[in-house]
Design an enzyme around this catalytic site. Sequence first.
Site, PDB file in Angstrom:
ATOM      1  N   GLY A 154       0.816  -1.200   0.000  1.00 34.92           N
ATOM      2  CA  GLY A 154       0.000   0.000   0.000  1.00 34.92           C
ATOM      3  C   GLY A 154       0.853   1.255   0.000  1.00 34.92           C
ATOM      4  O   GLY A 154       2.082   1.199  -0.089  1.00 34.92           O
ATOM      5  N   GLU A 199       9.690  -2.357   4.303  1.00 38.67           N
ATOM      6  CA  GLU A 199       8.951  -2.191   3.040  1.00 38.67           C
ATOM      7  C   GLU A 199       9.873  -1.703   1.925  1.00 38.67           C
ATOM      8  O   GLU A 199       9.795  -2.166   0.789  1.00 38.67           O
ATOM      9  CB  GLU A 199       7.806  -1.193   3.230  1.00 38.67           C
ATOM     10  CG  GLU A 199       6.667  -1.735   4.083  1.00 38.67           C
ATOM     11  CD  GLU A 199       5.612  -0.693   4.408  1.00 38.67           C
ATOM     12  OE1 GLU A 199       4.483  -1.106   4.707  1.00 38.67           O
ATOM     13  OE2 GLU A 199       5.905   0.517   4.377  1.00 38.67           O
TER      14      GLU A 199
HETATM   15  C1  5RP Z   1       2.837   0.942   6.310  1.00 45.93           C
HETATM   16  C2  5RP Z   1       2.545   1.590   5.010  1.00 45.93           C
HETATM   17  C3  5RP Z   1       1.198   1.323   4.414  1.00 45.93           C
HETATM   18  O1  5RP Z   1       1.393   0.775   3.157  1.00 45.93           O
HETATM   19  C4  5RP Z   1       0.458   2.594   4.294  1.00 45.93           C
HETATM   20  O2  5RP Z   1       0.389   3.179   5.578  1.00 45.93           O
HETATM   21  C5  5RP Z   1      -0.943   2.386   3.735  1.00 45.93           C
HETATM   22  O3  5RP Z   1      -1.728   1.691   4.663  1.00 45.93           O
HETATM   23  P1  5RP Z   1      -3.279   1.446   4.433  1.00 45.93           P
HETATM   24  O4  5RP Z   1      -3.395   0.504   3.286  1.00 45.93           O
HETATM   25  O5  5RP Z   1      -3.763   0.876   5.744  1.00 45.93           O
HETATM   26  O6  5RP Z   1      -3.907   2.780   4.154  1.00 45.93           O
HETATM   27  O7  5RP Z   1       3.329   2.281   4.440  1.00 45.93           O
HETATM   28  O8  5RP Z   1       4.088   1.322   6.800  1.00 45.93           O
END
Ligand code: 5RP
Length: 262
Positions: free
Chosen positions: A90, A111
């Site tokens: 994401g 990530e």
């Molecule tokens: C986690 C991230 C996530 O990908 C980002 O926060 C998006 O999260 P969500 O899909 O819950 O909106 O970078 O570190």
Amino acid sequence: MGGHLSPMEKAKFVAAKRAVDYVEDGMRLGLGTGSTAAWMVRILGEMVREEGLNITGVPTSSRTADLAREVGVPITTLDEVKWLDLTIDGADEFDPDLNLIKGGGGALLQEKIVATASDMMVVVSDASKQVETLGAFPLPVEVIPFGWQTTKALIEESLTGLDVMGRSASLRLNHDAPFVTDEGNHILDLHLRRIGNPRQLSMVLNQVPGVVENGLFIDIADAIVIGHGDGLVEVRDINNGTVERERIGVVEDDNLFTDIAD
Ligand code: 5RP
């Protein structure tokens, strides 16, 4: 969740559902973190259990590792496989060049390592994360706990003269204590409001002693699947310049929608 997805959850679900079309049998996959990536992990789990899909996942957080185990996606470590075919993850914001802000969930370090170690990164997102210019979402920066207040001051100083609108940083908290990442570090959220030159900012931040990594993903993502609350998905491929749209059906009595803990 009992068979009644909000439009936002549906947008995340259809993005994840379309993104798994990139997955092929035998692939080594980076498994992202967050609520949208969690849908992708659940869908993959169902494909493993019901269709015999043969994949190995490298999770980008302890949370994702727990979920993968729970739904039956086989996991390993990056050190074991060393390189990945595809990462699906994401984002907190994305711009027209597919530069990203990530780290809202605090997992930006793993990530970024995992996405960079992949032949391809596909982003899954709802439409609300799309911006012309990055920066409304506070930029997460992972710092080591030792001397973090000095690191914070140095970061704020390093922003002088850069094309940003705000220059304050705040320590991310978990209740009353500093948030601790899977790597035992802290997160500083930078309130920049507008990031005029993400590439320059990323390089400047990573020069500050104490900074481990920042949440700007520049030239890492290859494609994005943007989900909408009515089931529409848009797939943008930044390498070949294509944009495709389709509608994804959601059957809410599916097993996927029961026992959802995230
Ligand atoms: C986690 C991230 C996530 O990908 C980002 O926060 C998006 O999260 P969500 O899909 O819950 O909106 O970078 O570190």
